[in-house]
Scaffold this motif. Sequence first.
Motif, PDB file in Angstrom:
ATOM      1  N   GLU A   1       8.630  12.239  -6.353  1.00 31.76           N
ATOM      2  CA  GLU A   1       8.434  11.859  -4.954  1.00 31.76           C
ATOM      3  C   GLU A   1       9.279  10.643  -4.611  1.00 31.76           C
ATOM      4  OE1 GLU A   1       6.724  12.062  -1.068  1.00 31.76           O
ATOM      5  OE2 GLU A   1       6.688  13.499  -2.722  1.00 31.76           O
ATOM      6  N   MET A   2       9.312   9.694  -5.503  1.00 29.45           N
ATOM      7  CA  MET A   2      10.072   8.466  -5.252  1.00 29.45           C
ATOM      8  C   MET A   2      11.573   8.743  -5.179  1.00 29.45           C
ATOM      9  SD  MET A   2       8.052   5.699  -7.618  1.00 29.45           S
ATOM     10  CE  MET A   2       8.900   4.281  -6.927  1.00 29.45           C
ATOM     11  N   ALA A   3      12.027   9.780  -5.879  1.00 25.46           N
ATOM     12  CA  ALA A   3      13.458  10.086  -5.935  1.00 25.46           C
ATOM     13  C   ALA A   3      13.957  10.861  -4.718  1.00 25.46           C
ATOM     14  CB  ALA A   3      13.758  10.879  -7.204  1.00 25.46           C
ATOM     15  N   LYS A   4      13.055  11.299  -3.879  1.00 22.70           N
ATOM     16  CA  LYS A   4      13.479  12.059  -2.698  1.00 22.70           C
ATOM     17  C   LYS A   4      14.345  11.176  -1.800  1.00 22.70           C
ATOM     18  CE  LYS A   4       9.574  15.274  -2.440  1.00 22.70           C
ATOM     19  NZ  LYS A   4       8.370  15.687  -1.637  1.00 22.70           N
TER      20      LYS A   4
ATOM     21  N   ALA B   1       0.845  -1.202   0.000  1.00 18.14           N
ATOM     22  CA  ALA B   1       0.000   0.000   0.000  1.00 18.14           C
ATOM     23  C   ALA B   1       0.879   1.250   0.000  1.00 18.14           C
ATOM     24  CB  ALA B   1      -0.918  -0.002   1.220  1.00 18.14           C
ATOM     25  N   TYR B   2       1.980   1.188   0.753  1.00 20.53           N
ATOM     26  CA  TYR B   2       2.924   2.319   0.761  1.00 20.53           C
ATOM     27  C   TYR B   2       3.481   2.549  -0.642  1.00 20.53           C
ATOM     28  CZ  TYR B   2       7.354   4.790   1.259  1.00 20.53           C
ATOM     29  OH  TYR B   2       8.389   5.669   1.080  1.00 20.53           O
ATOM     30  N   LEU B   3       3.909   1.447  -1.308  1.00 20.83           N
ATOM     31  CA  LEU B   3       4.478   1.563  -2.650  1.00 20.83           C
ATOM     32  C   LEU B   3       3.452   2.115  -3.643  1.00 20.83           C
ATOM     33  CD1 LEU B   3       6.482  -1.779  -2.821  1.00 20.83           C
ATOM     34  CD2 LEU B   3       7.410   0.541  -2.518  1.00 20.83           C
ATOM     35  N   GLU B   4       2.216   1.697  -3.503  1.00 26.31           N
ATOM     36  CA  GLU B   4       1.149   2.176  -4.393  1.00 26.31           C
ATOM     37  C   GLU B   4       0.962   3.685  -4.237  1.00 26.31           C
ATOM     38  OE1 GLU B   4      -3.689   1.637  -4.878  1.00 26.31           O
ATOM     39  OE2 GLU B   4      -2.532   0.036  -3.917  1.00 26.31           O
ATOM     40  N   LYS B   5       0.941   4.155  -2.964  1.00 26.72           N
ATOM     41  CA  LYS B   5       0.716   5.571  -2.712  1.00 26.72           C
ATOM     42  C   LYS B   5       1.871   6.426  -3.223  1.00 26.72           C
ATOM     43  CE  LYS B   5      -3.273   5.593  -0.607  1.00 26.72           C
ATOM     44  NZ  LYS B   5      -4.428   6.332  -1.159  1.00 26.72           N
ATOM     45  N   ILE B   6       3.094   5.978  -2.965  1.00 22.11           N
ATOM     46  CA  ILE B   6       4.244   6.794  -3.369  1.00 22.11           C
ATOM     47  C   ILE B   6       4.454   6.757  -4.877  1.00 22.11           C
ATOM     48  CG2 ILE B   6       6.055   5.035  -3.065  1.00 22.11           C
ATOM     49  CD1 ILE B   6       7.746   7.318  -1.796  1.00 22.11           C
ATOM     50  N   THR B   7       4.150   5.609  -5.503  1.00 19.32           N
ATOM     51  CA  THR B   7       4.279   5.499  -6.962  1.00 19.32           C
ATOM     52  C   THR B   7       3.278   6.432  -7.649  1.00 19.32           C
ATOM     53  OG1 THR B   7       4.995   3.188  -6.757  1.00 19.32           O
ATOM     54  CG2 THR B   7       4.200   3.915  -8.927  1.00 19.32           C
ATOM     55  N   ALA B   8       2.082   6.517  -7.071  1.00 23.00           N
ATOM     56  CA  ALA B   8       1.039   7.377  -7.650  1.00 23.00           C
ATOM     57  C   ALA B   8       1.438   8.852  -7.608  1.00 23.00           C
ATOM     58  CB  ALA B   8      -0.275   7.178  -6.893  1.00 23.00           C
ATOM     59  N   LYS B   9       2.346   9.202  -6.709  1.00 17.83           N
ATOM     60  CA  LYS B   9       2.772  10.600  -6.601  1.00 17.83           C
ATOM     61  C   LYS B   9       3.866  10.950  -7.606  1.00 17.83           C
ATOM     62  CE  LYS B   9       1.460  11.261  -1.772  1.00 17.83           C
ATOM     63  NZ  LYS B   9       1.909  11.621  -0.411  1.00 17.83           N
ATOM     64  N   GLY B  10       4.368   9.934  -8.299  1.00 15.71           N
ATOM     65  CA  GLY B  10       5.307  10.198  -9.379  1.00 15.71           C
ATOM     66  C   GLY B  10       6.760   9.999  -9.032  1.00 15.71           C
TER      67      GLY B  10
END
Length: 555
Positions: A501-504, A489-498
């Motif tokens: 966000e994932m690169a932070k 669920a965490y991966l789904e939420k962060i992936t949806a933010k683009g």
Amino acid sequence: MKKTLVFSIALLATATISNAQDFAQANKSIDAEQYEKAKSELKAIYQAKPSNGKAAFLLGTIYLKQNVQDSAKLFFDKGVSASEFSKLNQIGLGQIDLDNNKIAEAKTKFDLVLKDTKKKDFEEYIYVAQAYMNADKPNYKAAIEVMLKAKLNHPENAKVLLALGDAYYGDKNQNDAYVAYRDAYKFDPTLIRAKMQSGVLLKGAKAYVEAEKALNEVVAANPNYGPAYRELAETYYYWANNQPKTYTQNIAKALEFYKKYMSMTDYSLSSRMRYADFLILAKEYKALEVEANKMKELDNVNPRILRYLGYAAYENGNTDLAIKSLNDYLSNPNNKIIGRDYLYLGLAKIKKGTSADGKTIDATLLKEAVAELNKAVEKEVIIVNEFNAIGAKFFEQKQYKEAASIFEVGASKSDNKNYLDDNLFYGLSVYYDNNKNGVKPNIEDLQKAEIAFDNVLKSSPNYQDAYIFKARCNRLLENDENMAKNYEAYLEKITAKGAEEMAKPSNKSKLIESYNNIGAHYANSDIAKAKEFFNKTLLLDATNAYATDSLKSLK
């Protein structure tokens, strides 16, 4: 005989006029909040003519204002048997019924009084409305209903309109309150309180500049009218707290005007108590301690002084005196106890039990303190808003068990302004307290922490880190299925933010943690999927030992 009769009538008329003048002066003292002066004036009237129940009634109402219910009832009971104005005292007894939560009994008394009023009468309506408004649990709608009936027969009576304005104001109906106050002052320009209340409305609307101007006009019109200085003091107090940049300047003005108010009323015990209440609001605890000791000299047996001594002692660092004073106050069931009494007792026990370096706390005292804090919330739920800062201090010291015990109180109250923060930090505190070497995880606490994170997600569904901590809790609970679901669920939420966000950098370690734990979950049931997640880790960290070793073992 005729001359004697005429002379007697003349004496009676003179006595009636004198009596009316005496009441006018007493009412003027009451309006000016000079209660000790008013009591002396009314006692003189009552002693001269005990058959006049109005003096007994007004004395009783003053004692109710001063929270001395026994003395109030004594005068109401005397007034009930008077030959004149006896029914007014039923209104006083009715307010005591309201204070004791006997609503039906109070209404019966009020209805009997109003039933016998004549068309020209209006005071009875005002006193009934004031009883509803001044009760421990005010009923402003009932007061409005009563005063609207009075207004039908007295549409231009300034006192009726003033009482109606007070009822509307208490019911938070600013517009109708303004109209009532405006009309009251129009019909009687000597009714200075009506003019003052227009400034009070502006204060309530946070129009502090305009409120200041309006109240200064009242002072200019009548420099000896004490309540105007009290309202100015309260205006500057709220101004200071709502506009922090003005705090130092405006809180000083607030205290200055409250001292002026005191000088315009009296320095009786009841007045000093009003001043002490204001000092608590203004957080002037050194001055509160001085005032409390002065009150103790005046009346060493008045229990409310123990409250002030307790509050001041805690704030000024004397925890033993604070605990003793508040325990003594709370031990008397006849005292009017408020939530803040328990709050201060809880805080004092926390302070007493905390070590000098702030890193340890006595477990027994903490348990007692939390019990006091729960009692505070039971009395006044709004006090829970203050618990967040208490828990935060423990959290900063990494005293997670202690922090959790405080945050848990706030996390259970959905109307708490810190509800989300308290749930988040309760969950975090429980997790960190259980994620220690040599500590056996507490299953019940971790399950409650997971619920707390769910509460956060209900209001902030995009707060992805809540899923990380839910996953970690489930890892401690050895519930691999739920652990993996929450990491996913965490991966789904962060992936949806683009990708941004994932690169932070702050998210890199969480992504690796998620990939590795999901990979480990699938290692025994779906090798291909496990490899997929371990390889995602290596894309972020090519030297990650756990992912590297796990892939070797899966070949």
